[in-house]
Design an enzyme around this catalytic site. Structure first.
Site, PDB file in Angstrom:
ATOM      1  N   HIS A  68     -13.985  36.333 -41.538  1.00 47.02           N
ATOM      2  CA  HIS A  68     -12.725  35.459 -41.382  1.00 47.02           C
ATOM      3  C   HIS A  68     -11.752  36.319 -40.792  1.00 47.02           C
ATOM      4  CE1 HIS A  68     -14.650  32.497 -44.196  1.00 47.02           C
ATOM      5  NE2 HIS A  68     -14.851  31.972 -42.964  1.00 47.02           N
ATOM      6  N   GLU A  71      -8.378  37.463 -43.151  1.00 45.04           N
ATOM      7  CA  GLU A  71      -8.741  37.817 -44.395  1.00 45.04           C
ATOM      8  C   GLU A  71      -8.685  39.393 -44.029  1.00 45.04           C
ATOM      9  OE1 GLU A  71     -12.278  36.096 -45.877  1.00 45.04           O
ATOM     10  OE2 GLU A  71     -11.028  34.149 -45.593  1.00 45.04           O
ATOM     11  N   HIS A 162     -14.228  39.300 -48.612  1.00 43.77           N
ATOM     12  CA  HIS A 162     -13.290  38.420 -48.287  1.00 43.77           C
ATOM     13  C   HIS A 162     -11.925  38.314 -49.019  1.00 43.77           C
ATOM     14  CE1 HIS A 162     -16.066  35.843 -45.497  1.00 43.77           C
ATOM     15  NE2 HIS A 162     -16.999  36.596 -46.038  1.00 43.77           N
ATOM     16  N   GLU A 226     -14.422  37.957 -53.030  1.00 42.67           N
ATOM     17  CA  GLU A 226     -13.047  37.244 -52.922  1.00 42.67           C
ATOM     18  C   GLU A 226     -12.061  38.236 -53.332  1.00 42.67           C
ATOM     19  OE1 GLU A 226     -12.410  34.910 -50.875  1.00 42.67           O
ATOM     20  OE2 GLU A 226     -14.548  33.837 -50.783  1.00 42.67           O
TER      21      GLU A 226
END
Length: 350
Positions: A68, A71, A162, A226
């Site tokens: 993404h 990010e 991410h 994350e």
């Protein structure tokens, strides 16, 4: 200066994002003896010049970021890792593939260009947009990396890095994809604890993410990581991610890091339900920026989709990744609950 020369000088991210540079490939040795190979834009492999790790302890490790484009903190972490390897400050003892995922989206400061690329890792995609084209390139790169010298049974790992688009009760957490292989080994979850990752979420259904691709097709110990919250380049507080970075360096540079499972150091969640957007009338009954792992009382109305209503069915259910703006047929929210685990060769939620 061409792409290859910039990468040799440590400017991997700069060379990747300069789309005016013609794509180059090349192979060279660092002064410390690491074999480097630029395989394409944002795709760089490293191998020890001399195998010093017993086969049964060797790993093929994929570290990816920027799937993404907005990010940025994981991209900065991998640029730092590449610089240290190319300068000889650290030396990998395992084969390593480093990926900056979506240069076009990164340059546009957007999550993706036309289609969420992290839902395109199931098979070859028709070349209908930049996201599909790049997903195809990344699948091919990972396949070739894992299939190199297949007769040698090395352990396969993939950490897809991410960061979340919203606040979270856990600043860092990992998602373990559901696969048909044993991809939840104790060593993987001990690595999370060593990196001071706060929580792990065990998925219970397949989803065509990059980490799932490696887990399902190649049996890799794979996670979607994350790491904090989305921010522009230069505005990430990488100090908060220092324990994870050091654990990642140890994973790459040590034969078998001394990780030990400590049950109280990692909160484990299991997925209780997945809310799928079925129509354009889908809506969530809470703000778009609601923090991940927010708990709601039993009976709370969470959302609607035409004639369907979704409620909290049991105490302790929390929402993760809520997003009403996904495409029809995609996940709009996960409901999760803290779980006890049994610890053997595999981590299993009770």
């Amino acid at each position: 200066m061409g792409m290859l020369q910039r990468v040799k000088e440590g400017k991997f991210l700069e060379a990747t994002l300069d789309l005016a540079l013609p794509e180059e490939q090349g192979r060279w040795l660092t002064e410390s003896g690491t074999v480097c190979e630029l395989l394409g834009r944002g795709i760089l492999s490293f191998s020890p010049a001399v195998a010093s790790v017993p086969v049964e302890q060797s790993k093929d490790i994929v570290l990816s970021s920027g799937v993404h484009g907005d990010e940025t903190s994981p991209i900065e972490l991998l640029q730092q890792l590449v610089e240290q390897i190319l300068s000889g400050e650290i030396q990998p003892v395992h084969r390593l593939l480093v990926i900056i995922g979506h240069p076009e989206a990164i340059n546009q400061h957007r999550r993706y260009v036309d289609e969420n690329m992290n839902r395109l890792f199931k098979a070859h995609n028709l070349a209908t947009n930049p996201d599909c084209i790049r997903a195809n390139e990344l699948q091919l790169a990972v396949r070739d990396f894992y299939q190199f010298g297949e007769k040698v049974q090395r352990s396969r790992w993939h950490l897809d890095l991410h960061c979340a688009i919203r606040d979270s009760a856990h600043f860092t957490f990992a998602v373990s994809p559901c696969s048909s292989h044993q991809t939840r080994k104790q060593e993987l979850f001990s690595f999370l604890q060593h990196g001071e990752i706060e929580a792990a979420l065990l998925s219970n259904s397949p989803s065509p993410t990059f980490s799932w691709y490696s887990a399902e097709y190649f049996g890799a110990q794979a996670l979607t990581m994350e790491l904090g919250k989305v921010a522009p380049f230069g505005q990430n507080d990488l100090r908060r991610l220092a324990p994870f970075y050091q654990a990642m360096v140890a994973l790459v540079t040590q034969i078998s890091p001394d990780y030990h499972w400590q049950h109280d150091k990692l909160v484990v969640y299991k997925v209780t339900r997945t809310l799928i957007k079925q129509t354009e009338q889908f809506m969530l009954n809470f703000p778009d920026d609601q923090a991940n792992f927010t708990l709601y009382p039993q009976g709370t109305l969470l959302g609607r989709d035409r004639d369907l209503e979704y409620y909290v069915l049991e105490e302790g259910e929390a929402v993760v990744f809520p997003n009403a703006n996904v495409a029809i047929g995609q996940r709009a929210c996960l409901l999760v609950k803290k779980a006890e685990v049994s610890v053997g060769e595999q981590i299993v939620a009770q």
